[in-house]
Design a protein around this motif. Sequence first.
Motif, PDB file in Angstrom:
ATOM      1  N   LEU A 135       0.690  -1.254   0.034  1.00 61.04           N
ATOM      2  CA  LEU A 135      -0.016   0.353   0.145  1.00 61.04           C
ATOM      3  C   LEU A 135       1.280   1.669  -0.536  1.00 61.04           C
ATOM      4  O   LEU A 135       0.303   1.948  -0.995  1.00 61.04           O
ATOM      5  CB  LEU A 135      -0.848   0.068   1.507  1.00 61.04           C
ATOM      6  N   LEU A 136       1.704   1.029   1.136  1.00 61.51           N
ATOM      7  CA  LEU A 136       3.240   2.047   0.831  1.00 61.51           C
ATOM      8  C   LEU A 136       3.424   2.322  -0.638  1.00 61.51           C
ATOM      9  O   LEU A 136       4.128   3.784  -0.870  1.00 61.51           O
ATOM     10  CB  LEU A 136       4.013   2.070   2.015  1.00 61.51           C
ATOM     11  N   MET A 137       3.823   1.920  -1.495  1.00 59.25           N
ATOM     12  CA  MET A 137       4.044   1.947  -2.844  1.00 59.25           C
ATOM     13  C   MET A 137       2.673   2.793  -3.925  1.00 59.25           C
ATOM     14  O   MET A 137       3.491   3.057  -5.204  1.00 59.25           O
ATOM     15  CB  MET A 137       4.701   0.322  -2.756  1.00 59.25           C
ATOM     16  N   GLY A 154      -4.641   5.520  -3.907  1.00 58.38           N
ATOM     17  CA  GLY A 154      -3.874   7.172  -3.883  1.00 58.38           C
ATOM     18  C   GLY A 154      -3.740   7.251  -2.448  1.00 58.38           C
ATOM     19  O   GLY A 154      -2.585   8.096  -1.610  1.00 58.38           O
ATOM     20  N   ARG A 155      -4.914   8.342  -2.190  1.00 54.93           N
ATOM     21  CA  ARG A 155      -5.303   9.343  -0.978  1.00 54.93           C
ATOM     22  C   ARG A 155      -4.919   8.358  -0.005  1.00 54.93           C
ATOM     23  O   ARG A 155      -4.040   9.220   1.427  1.00 54.93           O
ATOM     24  CB  ARG A 155      -6.495   9.705  -1.352  1.00 54.93           C
ATOM     25  N   LEU A 156      -5.467   7.052  -0.083  1.00 50.37           N
ATOM     26  CA  LEU A 156      -5.124   6.336   1.821  1.00 50.37           C
ATOM     27  C   LEU A 156      -3.513   5.929   1.288  1.00 50.37           C
ATOM     28  O   LEU A 156      -2.846   6.272   2.647  1.00 50.37           O
ATOM     29  CB  LEU A 156      -5.921   5.123   1.286  1.00 50.37           C
ATOM     30  N   GLU A 206     -13.325   2.543   2.278  1.00 52.09           N
ATOM     31  CA  GLU A 206     -13.606   1.459   0.640  1.00 52.09           C
ATOM     32  C   GLU A 206     -12.448   1.635   0.267  1.00 52.09           C
ATOM     33  O   GLU A 206     -12.351   0.870  -1.065  1.00 52.09           O
ATOM     34  CB  GLU A 206     -14.500   3.009  -0.238  1.00 52.09           C
ATOM     35  N   ALA A 207     -11.057   2.613   0.286  1.00 54.50           N
ATOM     36  CA  ALA A 207     -10.333   2.569  -0.788  1.00 54.50           C
ATOM     37  C   ALA A 207     -10.062   1.447  -0.104  1.00 54.50           C
ATOM     38  O   ALA A 207      -9.005   0.983  -0.930  1.00 54.50           O
ATOM     39  CB  ALA A 207      -9.974   4.013  -0.917  1.00 54.50           C
ATOM     40  N   LEU A 208     -10.092   1.123   0.425  1.00 53.04           N
ATOM     41  CA  LEU A 208      -9.027  -0.067   1.915  1.00 53.04           C
ATOM     42  C   LEU A 208      -8.915  -1.295   1.191  1.00 53.04           C
ATOM     43  O   LEU A 208      -9.090  -2.094   1.183  1.00 53.04           O
ATOM     44  CB  LEU A 208      -8.911   0.307   3.494  1.00 53.04           C
ATOM     45  N   ASP A 209     -10.850  -1.237   1.093  1.00 46.77           N
ATOM     46  CA  ASP A 209     -11.182  -2.332   0.505  1.00 46.77           C
ATOM     47  C   ASP A 209     -11.052  -2.624  -0.727  1.00 46.77           C
ATOM     48  O   ASP A 209     -10.935  -3.613  -0.883  1.00 46.77           O
ATOM     49  CB  ASP A 209     -12.776  -2.536   0.402  1.00 46.77           C
ATOM     50  N   ASP A 210     -10.617  -1.494  -1.825  1.00 44.59           N
ATOM     51  CA  ASP A 210     -10.098  -1.756  -3.322  1.00 44.59           C
ATOM     52  C   ASP A 210      -9.239  -1.984  -3.474  1.00 44.59           C
ATOM     53  O   ASP A 210      -8.619  -3.146  -3.285  1.00 44.59           O
ATOM     54  CB  ASP A 210     -10.559  -0.506  -3.705  1.00 44.59           C
ATOM     55  N   ALA A 211      -8.295  -1.460  -2.824  1.00 44.92           N
ATOM     56  CA  ALA A 211      -6.899  -1.937  -2.152  1.00 44.92           C
ATOM     57  C   ALA A 211      -6.205  -3.750  -2.451  1.00 44.92           C
ATOM     58  O   ALA A 211      -5.896  -4.454  -2.684  1.00 44.92           O
ATOM     59  CB  ALA A 211      -5.967  -0.628  -1.445  1.00 44.92           C
ATOM     60  N   ALA A 243      -2.069   9.493   2.562  1.00 43.49           N
ATOM     61  CA  ALA A 243      -1.915   9.044   3.827  1.00 43.49           C
ATOM     62  C   ALA A 243      -1.021   8.506   5.075  1.00 43.49           C
ATOM     63  O   ALA A 243      -0.379   8.420   6.492  1.00 43.49           O
ATOM     64  CB  ALA A 243      -3.553   9.340   4.596  1.00 43.49           C
ATOM     65  N   ALA A 244      -1.055   6.848   4.303  1.00 43.41           N
ATOM     66  CA  ALA A 244      -0.466   5.875   5.013  1.00 43.41           C
ATOM     67  C   ALA A 244       1.258   6.292   5.753  1.00 43.41           C
ATOM     68  O   ALA A 244       1.552   6.056   6.464  1.00 43.41           O
ATOM     69  CB  ALA A 244      -0.609   4.467   4.751  1.00 43.41           C
ATOM     70  N   ARG A 245       2.178   6.945   4.103  1.00 42.23           N
ATOM     71  CA  ARG A 245       3.009   6.832   4.139  1.00 42.23           C
ATOM     72  C   ARG A 245       3.224   8.350   5.928  1.00 42.23           C
ATOM     73  O   ARG A 245       3.851   8.277   6.280  1.00 42.23           O
ATOM     74  CB  ARG A 245       3.674   7.819   3.498  1.00 42.23           C
ATOM     75  N   ALA A 246       2.608   9.248   5.635  1.00 39.86           N
ATOM     76  CA  ALA A 246       2.366  10.705   6.667  1.00 39.86           C
ATOM     77  C   ALA A 246       2.369  10.138   8.143  1.00 39.86           C
ATOM     78  O   ALA A 246       2.470  11.042   9.207  1.00 39.86           O
ATOM     79  CB  ALA A 246       1.125  11.396   6.248  1.00 39.86           C
TER      80      ALA A 246
END
Length: 122
Positions: free
Chosen positions: A63-65, A74-76, A110-115, A79-82
């Motif tokens: 996810l970080l990549m 991409g927004r998720l 929802e983005a997490l589910d898609d990821a 945010a994860a990098r921060a």
Amino acid sequence: MDKNVVDDLRREVGRIAGGGGAWQDITKPMDHRAFTPAPKDVRLRETGRTKDLEERGPFGRWLLMQVDREGFIGRLATAARADRSFPQNGDPEAVRKRLSEQGADPDMHEALDDAELDWSSF
């Protein structure tokens, strides 16, 4: 009209209308069962197996990549990098728990589910 002109006209109309040069009588019902089905979509063929969990690597690192992706994933990832406490070696459930702890909005869930679906498809 001359018979040759009518025959030429029928041939051209049939060719243009996709009749393959044969005149089709529109007063008679067509048997659509005679049509052949469309060929299978080549994009849906199997290209191989999905990777095992060990081969895929941790979900958090994957996810970080994804920071260069557009949309919510991409927004998720941004945010994860921060987030210093982001579970880099965690599975989707660990990331989901971290999102809940931080009070993330439903779009991020929802983005997490898609990821998760993207990650598991490898």
